[in-house]
Motif scaffolding. Sequence first.
Motif, PDB file in Angstrom:
ATOM      1  N   ASP A 205       0.971  -1.249  -0.024  1.00  0.00           N
ATOM      2  CA  ASP A 205       0.036   0.041  -0.087  1.00  0.00           C
ATOM      3  C   ASP A 205       0.830   1.345   0.022  1.00  0.00           C
ATOM      4  O   ASP A 205       1.595   1.592   1.091  1.00  0.00           O
ATOM      5  CB  ASP A 205      -0.919   0.080   1.230  1.00  0.00           C
ATOM      6  CG  ASP A 205      -1.964   1.383   1.356  1.00  0.00           C
ATOM      7  OD1 ASP A 205      -1.824   2.088   0.545  1.00  0.00           O
ATOM      8  OD2 ASP A 205      -2.697   1.331   2.296  1.00  0.00           O
ATOM      9  N   TYR A 206       0.802   2.031  -1.095  1.00  0.00           N
ATOM     10  CA  TYR A 206       1.724   3.035  -1.363  1.00  0.00           C
ATOM     11  C   TYR A 206       1.474   4.258  -0.285  1.00  0.00           C
ATOM     12  O   TYR A 206       2.381   5.176  -0.489  1.00  0.00           O
ATOM     13  CB  TYR A 206       1.826   3.576  -2.786  1.00  0.00           C
ATOM     14  CG  TYR A 206       0.503   3.869  -3.334  1.00  0.00           C
ATOM     15  CD1 TYR A 206      -0.256   5.028  -3.086  1.00  0.00           C
ATOM     16  CD2 TYR A 206      -0.137   3.036  -4.055  1.00  0.00           C
ATOM     17  CE1 TYR A 206      -1.423   5.345  -3.564  1.00  0.00           C
ATOM     18  CE2 TYR A 206      -1.331   3.287  -4.492  1.00  0.00           C
ATOM     19  CZ  TYR A 206      -1.887   4.566  -4.402  1.00  0.00           C
ATOM     20  OH  TYR A 206      -3.199   4.888  -4.933  1.00  0.00           O
ATOM     21  N   THR A 207       0.524   4.250   0.321  1.00  0.00           N
ATOM     22  CA  THR A 207       0.326   5.230   1.340  1.00  0.00           C
ATOM     23  C   THR A 207       0.909   4.912   2.717  1.00  0.00           C
ATOM     24  O   THR A 207       0.598   6.094   3.554  1.00  0.00           O
ATOM     25  CB  THR A 207      -1.293   5.503   1.506  1.00  0.00           C
ATOM     26  OG1 THR A 207      -1.855   4.229   2.227  1.00  0.00           O
ATOM     27  CG2 THR A 207      -2.010   5.753   0.299  1.00  0.00           C
ATOM     28  N   ARG A 208       1.610   3.770   2.806  1.00  0.00           N
ATOM     29  CA  ARG A 208       2.173   3.539   3.973  1.00  0.00           C
ATOM     30  C   ARG A 208       3.578   3.588   4.073  1.00  0.00           C
ATOM     31  O   ARG A 208       4.110   3.142   2.827  1.00  0.00           O
ATOM     32  CB  ARG A 208       1.607   2.040   4.509  1.00  0.00           C
ATOM     33  CG  ARG A 208       0.276   1.748   4.326  1.00  0.00           C
ATOM     34  CD  ARG A 208      -0.481   2.509   5.457  1.00  0.00           C
ATOM     35  NE  ARG A 208      -0.081   2.174   6.908  1.00  0.00           N
ATOM     36  CZ  ARG A 208      -0.868   2.502   7.866  1.00  0.00           C
ATOM     37  NH1 ARG A 208      -1.940   3.248   7.928  1.00  0.00           N
ATOM     38  NH2 ARG A 208      -0.557   2.189   9.231  1.00  0.00           N
ATOM     39  N   ARG A 209       4.261   4.230   4.818  1.00  0.00           N
ATOM     40  CA  ARG A 209       5.820   4.195   4.624  1.00  0.00           C
ATOM     41  C   ARG A 209       6.561   3.977   5.983  1.00  0.00           C
ATOM     42  O   ARG A 209       5.920   3.854   7.116  1.00  0.00           O
ATOM     43  CB  ARG A 209       6.057   5.762   4.169  1.00  0.00           C
ATOM     44  CG  ARG A 209       5.483   5.921   2.976  1.00  0.00           C
ATOM     45  CD  ARG A 209       5.875   5.375   1.740  1.00  0.00           C
ATOM     46  NE  ARG A 209       5.073   5.489   0.633  1.00  0.00           N
ATOM     47  CZ  ARG A 209       5.584   6.016  -0.313  1.00  0.00           C
ATOM     48  NH1 ARG A 209       6.678   6.556  -0.461  1.00  0.00           N
ATOM     49  NH2 ARG A 209       4.668   6.407  -1.691  1.00  0.00           N
ATOM     50  N   THR A 210       7.835   3.577   5.780  1.00  0.00           N
ATOM     51  CA  THR A 210       8.643   3.183   7.029  1.00  0.00           C
ATOM     52  C   THR A 210       9.060   4.496   7.827  1.00  0.00           C
ATOM     53  O   THR A 210       9.600   5.266   7.394  1.00  0.00           O
ATOM     54  CB  THR A 210       9.769   2.521   6.527  1.00  0.00           C
ATOM     55  OG1 THR A 210       9.561   1.528   5.361  1.00  0.00           O
ATOM     56  CG2 THR A 210      10.525   1.942   7.684  1.00  0.00           C
ATOM     57  N   GLU A 211       8.609   4.480   8.929  1.00  0.00           N
ATOM     58  CA  GLU A 211       8.887   5.539  10.035  1.00  0.00           C
ATOM     59  C   GLU A 211      10.247   5.545  10.646  1.00  0.00           C
ATOM     60  O   GLU A 211      10.846   4.554  10.479  1.00  0.00           O
ATOM     61  CB  GLU A 211       7.986   5.555  11.256  1.00  0.00           C
ATOM     62  CG  GLU A 211       6.485   5.415  10.535  1.00  0.00           C
ATOM     63  CD  GLU A 211       5.905   6.978  10.362  1.00  0.00           C
ATOM     64  OE1 GLU A 211       6.621   7.909  10.508  1.00  0.00           O
ATOM     65  OE2 GLU A 211       4.674   6.951  10.106  1.00  0.00           O
ATOM     66  N   VAL A 212      10.479   6.815  10.703  1.00  0.00           N
ATOM     67  CA  VAL A 212      12.240   7.103  10.947  1.00  0.00           C
ATOM     68  C   VAL A 212      12.400   6.267  12.471  1.00  0.00           C
ATOM     69  O   VAL A 212      13.826   5.571  12.291  1.00  0.00           O
ATOM     70  CB  VAL A 212      12.346   8.507  11.307  1.00  0.00           C
ATOM     71  CG1 VAL A 212      13.621   8.673  12.088  1.00  0.00           C
ATOM     72  CG2 VAL A 212      12.323   9.249   9.944  1.00  0.00           C
ATOM     73  N   PRO A 213      11.983   6.134  13.531  1.00  0.00           N
ATOM     74  CA  PRO A 213      12.487   5.408  14.420  1.00  0.00           C
ATOM     75  C   PRO A 213      12.556   3.921  14.254  1.00  0.00           C
ATOM     76  O   PRO A 213      13.462   3.311  14.743  1.00  0.00           O
ATOM     77  CB  PRO A 213      11.100   5.519  15.555  1.00  0.00           C
ATOM     78  CG  PRO A 213      10.642   6.478  15.338  1.00  0.00           C
ATOM     79  CD  PRO A 213      10.668   6.816  13.775  1.00  0.00           C
ATOM     80  N   VAL A 214      11.781   3.420  13.284  1.00  0.00           N
ATOM     81  CA  VAL A 214      11.930   1.928  12.698  1.00  0.00           C
ATOM     82  C   VAL A 214      13.156   1.819  12.263  1.00  0.00           C
ATOM     83  O   VAL A 214      13.948   0.813  12.362  1.00  0.00           O
ATOM     84  CB  VAL A 214      10.723   1.667  11.977  1.00  0.00           C
ATOM     85  CG1 VAL A 214      10.958   0.088  11.315  1.00  0.00           C
ATOM     86  CG2 VAL A 214       9.412   1.498  12.744  1.00  0.00           C
TER      87      VAL A 214
END
Length: 222
Positions: A205-214
């Motif tokens: 799902d291209y509206t979801r992205r990897t967050e910085v803390p992860v």
Amino acid sequence: MSSTQSVTSIQSSVTEFNTGFNEAVGPALAEVFALEQQDLVTAGLPATVVSPGDTLPEATLLRADGTTVSLSDELAGSPAVLVFYRGAWCPYCNITLKHYNENLAPVLAGRGVRLIAISPQTPAGTEAAILKDDLSFSVFSDPGNALASTFGIVTAPSAGAQDAHGQLGFAVADSNADATAAIPFPTVLVIGADGVVTFADVHVDYTRRTEVPVILEAVEAL
């Protein structure tokens, strides 16, 4: 990671963007994109998708000025975070790259870790992405998704989405270096100094992205 935890998340920025976007495009086109996202989630990840333990292959990329660069020469044995994004035409990608520029790039630079963003668009599109938010990290073009294909992360907008793009005045194929609509799933890879993938986060799902803390947690594990 305390410096990033108080920062607005990518997802909250996406949620805010979606409200205005859906109102701007109208319910019919908003439904097209919502159905595309649902279908992508239902289909899931390809069986051959990249995973930890895979080795970074050799790749030739293009700089914004159209000159070529060897990925191995660019990394020169440094650990790296590779971000595969769809293109400067994608608002979710722009939100993400801006967020990484402000909240991820400075931390990685202080740790000697390279941050590199890669898309299949033309060098002109790469330049547009860089200039839009004055990106401080390296941004390259991957013509024909040659590198993305080795990681099994290549897809394409649905026929309905491509028609919707046309109604909105653009076509993905016009932005890509190979004049096709093929694009990568939004992906973040953490690469060790030995060229081995230690972390892979691929979003269908291209509206979801990897967050910085992860990402930073994965980098800390190197």
